[in-house]
Design a protein around this motif. Structure first.
Motif, PDB file in Angstrom:
ATOM      1  N   GLY A 222      -9.018   2.711  -3.201  1.00 45.05           N
ATOM      2  CA  GLY A 222      -7.765   3.323  -3.947  1.00 45.05           C
ATOM      3  C   GLY A 222      -6.892   2.164  -4.494  1.00 45.05           C
ATOM      4  O   GLY A 222      -6.564   2.416  -5.723  1.00 45.05           O
TER       5      GLY A 222
ATOM      6  N   SER B 204      -4.812   8.126  -0.828  1.00 43.68           N
ATOM      7  CA  SER B 204      -5.798   7.301  -0.149  1.00 43.68           C
ATOM      8  C   SER B 204      -4.899   5.886   0.265  1.00 43.68           C
ATOM      9  O   SER B 204      -5.251   5.550   1.443  1.00 43.68           O
ATOM     10  CB  SER B 204      -6.961   6.509  -1.227  1.00 43.68           C
ATOM     11  OG  SER B 204      -7.654   5.545  -0.614  1.00 43.68           O
ATOM     12  N   LEU B 205      -4.143   5.478  -0.695  1.00 43.38           N
ATOM     13  CA  LEU B 205      -3.409   4.365  -0.131  1.00 43.38           C
ATOM     14  C   LEU B 205      -2.345   4.631   0.988  1.00 43.38           C
ATOM     15  O   LEU B 205      -2.197   3.764   1.881  1.00 43.38           O
ATOM     16  CB  LEU B 205      -2.738   3.855  -1.501  1.00 43.38           C
ATOM     17  CG  LEU B 205      -3.452   3.102  -2.555  1.00 43.38           C
ATOM     18  CD1 LEU B 205      -2.700   3.008  -3.602  1.00 43.38           C
ATOM     19  CD2 LEU B 205      -3.889   1.832  -1.902  1.00 43.38           C
TER      20      LEU B 205
ATOM     21  N   TYR C 196      -8.792   2.998   1.558  1.00 43.63           N
ATOM     22  CA  TYR C 196      -7.706   2.446   0.699  1.00 43.63           C
ATOM     23  C   TYR C 196      -7.997   1.024   0.022  1.00 43.63           C
ATOM     24  O   TYR C 196      -7.324   0.958  -1.280  1.00 43.63           O
ATOM     25  CB  TYR C 196      -6.429   1.913   1.701  1.00 43.63           C
ATOM     26  CG  TYR C 196      -6.675   0.757   2.485  1.00 43.63           C
ATOM     27  CD1 TYR C 196      -6.044  -0.358   2.117  1.00 43.63           C
ATOM     28  CD2 TYR C 196      -7.196   0.777   3.839  1.00 43.63           C
ATOM     29  CE1 TYR C 196      -6.253  -1.663   2.630  1.00 43.63           C
ATOM     30  CE2 TYR C 196      -7.416  -0.207   4.574  1.00 43.63           C
ATOM     31  CZ  TYR C 196      -7.087  -1.685   4.195  1.00 43.63           C
ATOM     32  OH  TYR C 196      -7.170  -2.782   4.933  1.00 43.63           O
ATOM     33  N   ARG C 197      -8.989   0.440   0.280  1.00 41.27           N
ATOM     34  CA  ARG C 197      -9.388  -0.515  -0.575  1.00 41.27           C
ATOM     35  C   ARG C 197      -9.778  -0.170  -1.971  1.00 41.27           C
ATOM     36  O   ARG C 197      -9.640  -0.498  -3.003  1.00 41.27           O
ATOM     37  CB  ARG C 197     -10.441  -1.509  -0.118  1.00 41.27           C
ATOM     38  CG  ARG C 197      -9.992  -2.571   0.988  1.00 41.27           C
ATOM     39  CD  ARG C 197     -11.006  -3.649   1.336  1.00 41.27           C
ATOM     40  NE  ARG C 197     -10.314  -4.102   2.445  1.00 41.27           N
ATOM     41  CZ  ARG C 197      -9.369  -5.101   2.431  1.00 41.27           C
ATOM     42  NH1 ARG C 197      -8.694  -5.375   1.403  1.00 41.27           N
ATOM     43  NH2 ARG C 197      -9.046  -5.857   3.771  1.00 41.27           N
TER      44      ARG C 197
ATOM     45  N   ASN D 282      -2.610   7.201   3.348  1.00 43.47           N
ATOM     46  CA  ASN D 282      -3.486   7.636   4.676  1.00 43.47           C
ATOM     47  C   ASN D 282      -4.333   6.511   5.214  1.00 43.47           C
ATOM     48  O   ASN D 282      -4.804   6.657   6.437  1.00 43.47           O
ATOM     49  CB  ASN D 282      -4.030   9.046   4.554  1.00 43.47           C
ATOM     50  CG  ASN D 282      -5.156   9.095   3.733  1.00 43.47           C
ATOM     51  OD1 ASN D 282      -6.037   8.050   3.364  1.00 43.47           O
ATOM     52  ND2 ASN D 282      -5.786  10.133   3.566  1.00 43.47           N
ATOM     53  N   GLY D 283      -4.655   5.590   4.472  1.00 45.65           N
ATOM     54  CA  GLY D 283      -5.544   4.326   4.827  1.00 45.65           C
ATOM     55  C   GLY D 283      -6.942   4.645   4.789  1.00 45.65           C
ATOM     56  O   GLY D 283      -7.925   3.750   5.230  1.00 45.65           O
TER      57      GLY D 283
ATOM     58  N   GLY E 263       1.222   3.693  -3.051  1.00 40.47           N
ATOM     59  CA  GLY E 263       0.831   5.240  -2.743  1.00 40.47           C
ATOM     60  C   GLY E 263       2.056   6.198  -3.100  1.00 40.47           C
ATOM     61  O   GLY E 263       1.576   7.135  -3.790  1.00 40.47           O
TER      62      GLY E 263
ATOM     63  N   VAL F 179      -2.708  -5.291  -1.915  1.00 36.46           N
ATOM     64  CA  VAL F 179      -3.639  -4.433  -1.004  1.00 36.46           C
ATOM     65  C   VAL F 179      -5.252  -4.987  -1.177  1.00 36.46           C
ATOM     66  O   VAL F 179      -5.847  -5.048  -0.362  1.00 36.46           O
ATOM     67  CB  VAL F 179      -3.407  -3.269  -1.275  1.00 36.46           C
ATOM     68  CG1 VAL F 179      -4.385  -2.335  -0.457  1.00 36.46           C
ATOM     69  CG2 VAL F 179      -2.010  -2.721  -1.253  1.00 36.46           C
TER      70      VAL F 179
ATOM     71  N   ARG G   5       0.809  -1.172   0.077  1.00 32.21           N
ATOM     72  CA  ARG G   5       0.037  -0.180   0.072  1.00 32.21           C
ATOM     73  C   ARG G   5       0.969   1.278   0.026  1.00 32.21           C
ATOM     74  O   ARG G   5       0.779   1.969  -0.861  1.00 32.21           O
ATOM     75  CB  ARG G   5      -0.935   0.125   1.162  1.00 32.21           C
ATOM     76  CG  ARG G   5      -2.243   0.620   1.160  1.00 32.21           C
ATOM     77  CD  ARG G   5      -3.008   0.709   2.465  1.00 32.21           C
ATOM     78  NE  ARG G   5      -2.706   1.733   3.369  1.00 32.21           N
ATOM     79  CZ  ARG G   5      -2.704   1.692   4.680  1.00 32.21           C
ATOM     80  NH1 ARG G   5      -3.360   0.567   4.963  1.00 32.21           N
ATOM     81  NH2 ARG G   5      -2.472   2.628   5.391  1.00 32.21           N
ATOM     82  N   TRP G   6       1.821   1.333   0.865  1.00 36.22           N
ATOM     83  CA  TRP G   6       2.732   2.262   1.049  1.00 36.22           C
ATOM     84  C   TRP G   6       3.547   2.571  -0.165  1.00 36.22           C
ATOM     85  O   TRP G   6       3.618   3.612  -0.831  1.00 36.22           O
ATOM     86  CB  TRP G   6       3.690   2.364   1.956  1.00 36.22           C
ATOM     87  CG  TRP G   6       3.009   2.488   3.320  1.00 36.22           C
ATOM     88  CD1 TRP G   6       1.704   3.025   3.617  1.00 36.22           C
ATOM     89  CD2 TRP G   6       3.438   2.609   4.772  1.00 36.22           C
ATOM     90  NE1 TRP G   6       1.299   3.206   4.974  1.00 36.22           N
ATOM     91  CE2 TRP G   6       2.347   2.891   5.637  1.00 36.22           C
ATOM     92  CE3 TRP G   6       4.541   2.238   5.162  1.00 36.22           C
ATOM     93  CZ2 TRP G   6       2.437   2.849   7.105  1.00 36.22           C
ATOM     94  CZ3 TRP G   6       4.875   1.987   6.693  1.00 36.22           C
ATOM     95  CH2 TRP G   6       3.862   2.434   7.462  1.00 36.22           C
TER      96      TRP G   6
END
Length: 147
Positions: A79, A69-70, A76-77, A72-73, A20, A134, A16-17
């Motif tokens: 995203g 979105s990815l 995130y799904r 900061n959570g 992102g 993710v 995710r990070w």
């Protein structure tokens, strides 16, 4: 079993990070210089000329928001789903350009000029895989009933 769940959680968080940061980094040059990005999109010869400028603006800001979105959570799904969809579109566009013999800049990162080719397809496929990690990672804590 607990260590496998924890490992999956860290893999998904890392994916995710990375994704992102990539989406934010790639979007910034496009946001700052939308005309150059629009020229890159037009070079693919996929969209009607009248749609290129609007598409360039929407795409750049969508990439930026997906990255935020990815990171900061928040949602995130969603995203990750958008990241997967965008990477699929990128793969199709690059493959189309390669099949038609176009030697063009990808428009991926406006600061670093890169032409369409196999390395770009591989990179986008890796990004698609990260988005799927993710998207498909199910954290048991998310589905646990609230007390």
């Amino acid at each position: 079993m607990k260590s496998a769940v924890l490992a999956n959680r860290y893999v998904a968080l890392g994916a995710r990070w990375v994704l992102g940061l990539v989406f934010i980094a790639f979007s910034l040059g496009k946001i700052i210089d939308p005309a150059t990005f629009a020229d890159s999109i037009a070079a693919y010869r996929i969209l009607p000329v009248a749609a290129v400028n609007v598409f360039a603006l929407v795409m750049a800001w969508t990439e930026f928001l997906v990255g935020i979105s990815l990171l900061n959570g928040v949602a995130y799904r969603s995203g990750a789903l958008l990241a997967a969809a965008l990477n699929f579109v990128f793969i199709v566009a690059v493959a189309s350009a390669m099949a038609r013999g176009l030697s063009i800049e990808c428009g991926c990162f406006t600061v670093a000029k890169e032409t369409v080719g196999w390395s770009l397809l591989i990179r986008d496929t890796v990004f698609l895989a990260l988005a799927m990690v993710v998207l498909l990672n199910r954290d048991p804590a998310e589905s646990a009933p609230a007390n």
